[in-house]
Design an enzyme around this catalytic site. Sequence first.
Site, PDB file in Angstrom:
ATOM      1  N   LYS A 159      84.110  10.882   5.519  1.00 33.56           N
ATOM      2  CA  LYS A 159      84.313  11.233   6.687  1.00 33.56           C
ATOM      3  C   LYS A 159      83.672  13.000   6.507  1.00 33.56           C
ATOM      4  O   LYS A 159      84.511  13.772   6.246  1.00 33.56           O
ATOM      5  CB  LYS A 159      85.507  11.469   6.796  1.00 33.56           C
ATOM      6  CG  LYS A 159      85.249  12.059   8.382  1.00 33.56           C
ATOM      7  CD  LYS A 159      86.903  12.368   9.116  1.00 33.56           C
ATOM      8  CE  LYS A 159      86.801  12.798  10.569  1.00 33.56           C
ATOM      9  NZ  LYS A 159      87.778  13.071  11.327  1.00 33.56           N
ATOM     10  N   GLY A 199      93.121  17.882  17.463  1.00 33.53           N
ATOM     11  CA  GLY A 199      94.347  18.481  17.798  1.00 33.53           C
ATOM     12  C   GLY A 199      94.601  18.750  19.495  1.00 33.53           C
ATOM     13  O   GLY A 199      95.700  19.626  19.781  1.00 33.53           O
ATOM     14  N   ALA A 250      88.061  13.224  17.279  1.00 31.98           N
ATOM     15  CA  ALA A 250      88.833  14.519  17.494  1.00 31.98           C
ATOM     16  C   ALA A 250      88.588  14.567  19.600  1.00 31.98           C
ATOM     17  O   ALA A 250      88.503  14.647  19.896  1.00 31.98           O
ATOM     18  CB  ALA A 250      88.361  15.960  17.131  1.00 31.98           C
ATOM     19  N   ASN A 301      94.292  10.615  15.399  1.00 30.22           N
ATOM     20  CA  ASN A 301      94.911  11.226  14.637  1.00 30.22           C
ATOM     21  C   ASN A 301      96.561  11.622  15.335  1.00 30.22           C
ATOM     22  O   ASN A 301      97.100  11.521  15.792  1.00 30.22           O
ATOM     23  CB  ASN A 301      95.157  11.988  13.479  1.00 30.22           C
ATOM     24  CG  ASN A 301      96.159  12.520  12.255  1.00 30.22           C
ATOM     25  OD1 ASN A 301      96.841  12.104  12.370  1.00 30.22           O
ATOM     26  ND2 ASN A 301      95.374  12.428  11.539  1.00 30.22           N
ATOM     27  N   THR A 302      96.444  13.263  15.630  1.00 30.06           N
ATOM     28  CA  THR A 302      97.223  13.661  15.957  1.00 30.06           C
ATOM     29  C   THR A 302      97.873  13.340  17.698  1.00 30.06           C
ATOM     30  O   THR A 302      99.348  13.529  17.774  1.00 30.06           O
ATOM     31  CB  THR A 302      96.592  15.483  17.138  1.00 30.06           C
ATOM     32  OG1 THR A 302      95.971  15.676  15.825  1.00 30.06           O
ATOM     33  CG2 THR A 302      98.221  16.097  16.997  1.00 30.06           C
TER      34      THR A 302
END
Lengths: 256, 71
Positions: free
Chosen positions: A98, A159, A185, A207-208
């Site tokens: 990535k 994030g 993202a 993710n976040t």
Amino acid sequence: MPELKIADQIYTSRLLIGTAGYPNFHIMTESIAASGAEIATVSMRRVKWTDPSGENLFALLNERGMTILPNTAGCFTAKDAILTANLAREALETSLIKLEVIGDDQTLFPDVEQLLRAAETLVKDGFTVLPYCNDDPITCKKLEDLGCAAVMPLGAPIGSGMGIRNPYNIQIIRDLVEVPLIVDAGVGTASDAAIAMELGCDGVLLNTAVAKAHRPVLMAEAMKKAVEAGRAAFLAGRIPRKLYATASSPQTGMIE
Amino acid sequence: MKNMKIHVNGEEKEVRLNINVYDLLIALELEPIQAGIAVAVDREVIPKAAWQETELRENSDVEIIRAVQGG
């Protein structure tokens, strides 16, 4: 439902998940399991020999049969990203990368010039390059032309949880590129992931939104469902938007 | 036995003269056979198969990395 295909590898799940920022290792593994993701991202960092007791993430993800996707997070130049990718390939025995080349600490927006340079070199060196990039159709097209195995435009800053800020660009990118399109993202909650999929994306990397949710495991499950629902809705085809109503019930045979 | 100074992950270390990468990992109490780590010397990746034959020099810049949680 047709699966996600990246460089001849077939994945049943269209959700890719990050491993950072969970309250603890246990919640991370539970969340990954609940998400149904088959691909998990990791970062490459210096070994700390003062603390050799740290969990072996590589072994843990391997044991669970996950595909490990190392990132080049924290790299600000093509040169650093290329070295990190080579270290990752050696350490983790994967040619997947990535590719992140960051242009600025505060926004974490990609440095497009350095990103293209790194992508070109890594593709030539035999890597399967999955670049984190701007939601810019031209950049995405260039990355595809260089031989990247997918393009991964941001929905919003990393994030930030701001969702898909420019759905029209994502739609244009969908029309322009043939390689898998993965929103990477910006996803903050399940509806954001569904929107990305409804726009025709092949997958979502997040993710976040899971790691920092009040209940990460439950959010992972929600994301799994959202990605599946969004994909189904895309394939089903949404109705056109109209300003005025169209009755859905019969307008004849009314009680007089 | 003579020693020399090298840099490992940004820290100065005193090690045996011309130590190889494999022995350095042992000296650092890292398990060289473990999967999941990679080594670069002077910004060049040294494949595992070459660790024993790759000798370090005075001021060699060694990076030892592994996978950590990331997004």
